[in-house]
Scaffold this motif. Structure first.
Motif, short mmCIF file in Angstrom:
data_model
loop_
_atom_site.label_atom_id
_atom_site.label_comp_id
_atom_site.label_asym_id
_atom_site.label_seq_id
_atom_site.Cartn_x
_atom_site.Cartn_y
_atom_site.Cartn_z
N GLY A 26 6.63 25.80 30.00
CA GLY A 26 8.25 26.86 29.57
C GLY A 26 7.69 28.13 29.72
O GLY A 26 7.86 28.77 29.90
N ALA A 27 6.41 28.32 28.86
CA ALA A 27 5.15 29.38 28.75
C ALA A 27 3.71 29.83 29.70
O ALA A 27 3.55 30.68 30.10
CB ALA A 27 4.25 29.32 27.13
N GLY A 28 3.78 27.97 30.17
CA GLY A 28 2.19 28.49 31.48
C GLY A 28 3.12 28.96 32.81
O GLY A 28 2.40 29.29 33.12
N GLY A 29 3.82 28.11 32.84
CA GLY A 29 5.08 28.14 34.70
C GLY A 29 4.19 29.65 34.64
O GLY A 29 4.68 30.01 35.59
N PRO A 30 5.68 30.19 33.61
CA PRO A 30 5.72 32.42 33.81
C PRO A 30 4.64 32.23 33.96
O PRO A 30 4.25 33.84 34.78
CB PRO A 30 6.65 32.41 32.63
CG PRO A 30 7.45 31.25 32.71
CD PRO A 30 7.33 30.09 32.85
N ALA A 31 3.36 32.05 32.90
CA ALA A 31 1.93 32.60 32.72
C ALA A 31 1.39 32.64 34.00
O ALA A 31 1.28 33.84 34.52
CB ALA A 31 1.82 32.52 31.79
N LEU A 32 1.53 31.31 34.60
CA LEU A 32 1.18 31.42 35.85
C LEU A 32 1.80 32.04 36.83
O LEU A 32 0.77 32.91 37.90
CB LEU A 32 0.87 29.81 36.39
CG LEU A 32 0.25 29.03 35.36
CD1 LEU A 32 0.32 27.07 35.27
CD2 LEU A 32 -1.40 29.44 35.67
#
Length: 459
Positions: free
Chosen positions: A166-172
């Motif tokens: 949830g946090a890492g996906g948008p960051a990537l």
């Protein structure tokens, strides 16, 4: 096959739990970004975007009971659910990556069909793993508290996976170029590898069973399909605890599906930062990681069903308070999101720990080994709830006048801003409606009658 061993070793608990890297990743990332990807990168209208997700999930609902019944058949014949789990774990990363590789400039109708086909194949692979995975706890753990322990650690990993994706996906996505082809391609590639690895590792917890070739002769497809659906309908009809638990969980899936689909829109159009979705997930999941084991303590002291009601009521109140975004959008939102995250941990861990109790009670009350059928119906119900939540949010966007966008520079961008009605619709669909649905879920939950003595008295 129902477990009779007195306790679980740590390796079994760990290998089972790590499967939630896959289930949490697949449940979180498409729910979070798929509709947003369709409306804000591919230029697909909101109603069409919602339809893509719904059709894919309807297919999931169609096949889950079939996979569940086939899993039971394979267990009876070979003594293992592993082959389907391994197949699903190997196939899912490929189709997941294809879902987010629509070439730039593709007409929106073609883009929507591309995503639909790829996501249907992804969902099929996921079901091949997930349905047997859900059935395993009743076979791995015996006793009321032992299953709570197994499922508690699964939900700890699930919660971590929600945070990671949830946090890492948008960051990537931002690292790869934001809401563009490159951004989504990088996000999907990394996510596919992690999801597949978690599922493959967890597949090893299922017994290997008998050599290949032990299966009885195949029946016709029509006969098999009819028998599998009849088995699913039968467990719903014959198990009152299952009907009550599944109804509550389906409604809560609808509510959380709406909020998950809405997070990107809240970040972009209410908080005015697409990257704020990472902070929203940090606020949601960080408390959940801490609180998840505490819900196990609550379950041991007051019972799983009472703890589930407490968690649901707390979540509903936290969601309702977010209506304040209509008048005062700001960083205060992270506080009720954190409360909702703590409650969500209980809303996941406790019903998952209750399901093996339902399966065990059914088996020892004369139902036989139907864990795969229960797992198939459970996955179908959960999928239905999440799909309806995504569709309901997309419908709210369409009704309130949301304007789609395209990341392709050759396409005229019509939605650089949104009308006030669309922003208000985003807030209401993120707060009031999910809160009301979770409150409604307490009605069927009140009909769940299994208690500790009903379960441990059967072991």
């Amino acid at each position: 096959m129902i477990a009779t061993e007195p306790s679980l070793d740590r390796a079994t608990v760990a290998r089972y739990a790590v499967g939630s890297l896959g289930t949490g990743g697949f449940a979180t990332l498409p729910g979070l970004v798929l509709v947003y990807y369709l409306t804000n990168t591919l230029g697909v209208p909101a109603l069409a975007a919602g339809a893509v997700v719904v059709v894919a999930k309807v297919w999931d609902v169609v096949i889950d009971p079939v996979i569940g019944a086939r899993s039971d058949r394979m267990l009876a014949a070979r003594g293992s659910r592993r082959p389907a789990m391994v197949l699903g774990a190997a196939a899912l990363p490929v189709f997941f990556l294809l879902t987010f590789l629509v070439p730039p400039g593709t007409p929106w109708v073609v883009a929507a069909l591309w995503v639909l086909v790829a996501f249907v194949l992804t969902a099929t692979a996921f079901s091949l793993f997930q349905v047997p995975y859900i059935a395993l706890p009743a076979e791995l753990a015996a006793g009321y508290d032992e299953r709570t322990r197994l499922l508690t650690w699964r939900v700890v990993v699930l919660t971590f996976a929600i945070l990671l994706f949830g946090a890492g996906g948008p960051a990537l996505r931002s690292l790869g170029g934001g809401s563009t082809f490159g951004g989504y391609a990088l996000m999907a590639l990394v996510a596919a590898v992690v999801i597949g690895a978690g599922m493959l590792v967890s597949s090893t917890v299922a017994p290997r069973g008998l050599p290949a070739g032990a299966l009885p002769p195949r029946e016709s497809a029509l006969v098999t399909l009819r028998a599998n659906y009849a088995a699913g309908v039968r467990v719903l009809r014959e198990s009152r605890p299952f009907r009550a638990l599944l109804s509550a969980f389906l409604l809560q899936g609808l509510a959380t599906g709406m909020m998950l689909a809405g997070a990107n829109y809240v970040a972009t159009w209410v908080l005015h930062s697409e990257d704020a979705v990472t902070l929203l997930f940090l606020a949601l999941i960080a408390p959940a990681l801490v609180v998840t084991p505490l819900w196990g303590v609550v379950a041991r002291r007051v019972g799983k069903e009472r703890g589930f009601r407490i968690a649901s009521a707390l979540f509903a109140l936290a969601a309702l308070s977010m209506i304040g975004l209509l008048w005062a959008p700001g960083a205060w939102l992270y506080l009720p999101v954190a409360v909702a995250g703590a409650a969500y941990a209980g809303m996941q861990s406790l019903p998952m720990a209750m399901l093996p109790d339902v399966i065990s009670h059914d088996a020892r009350s004369g139902g036989g080994d139907r864990a795969g059928t229960f797992g198939g119906m459970w996955t179908a119900g959960e999928t239905t709830g999440m799909a309806l939540g995504t569709a309901a949010f997309a419908l709210a966007l369409a009704i309130t006048g949301y304007v789609e966008r395209s990341a392709d520079p050759s396409v005229v961008v019509a939605g650089a801003t949104q009308p006030g009605s669309a922003v208000a619709g985003i807030v209401v669909a993120f707060s009031v409606i999910p809160a009301a649905i979770v409150a409604l879920s307490l009605v069927p939950l009140a009909r769940y009658r299994l208690r500790r003595e009903d379960i441990d008295g059967l072991v």
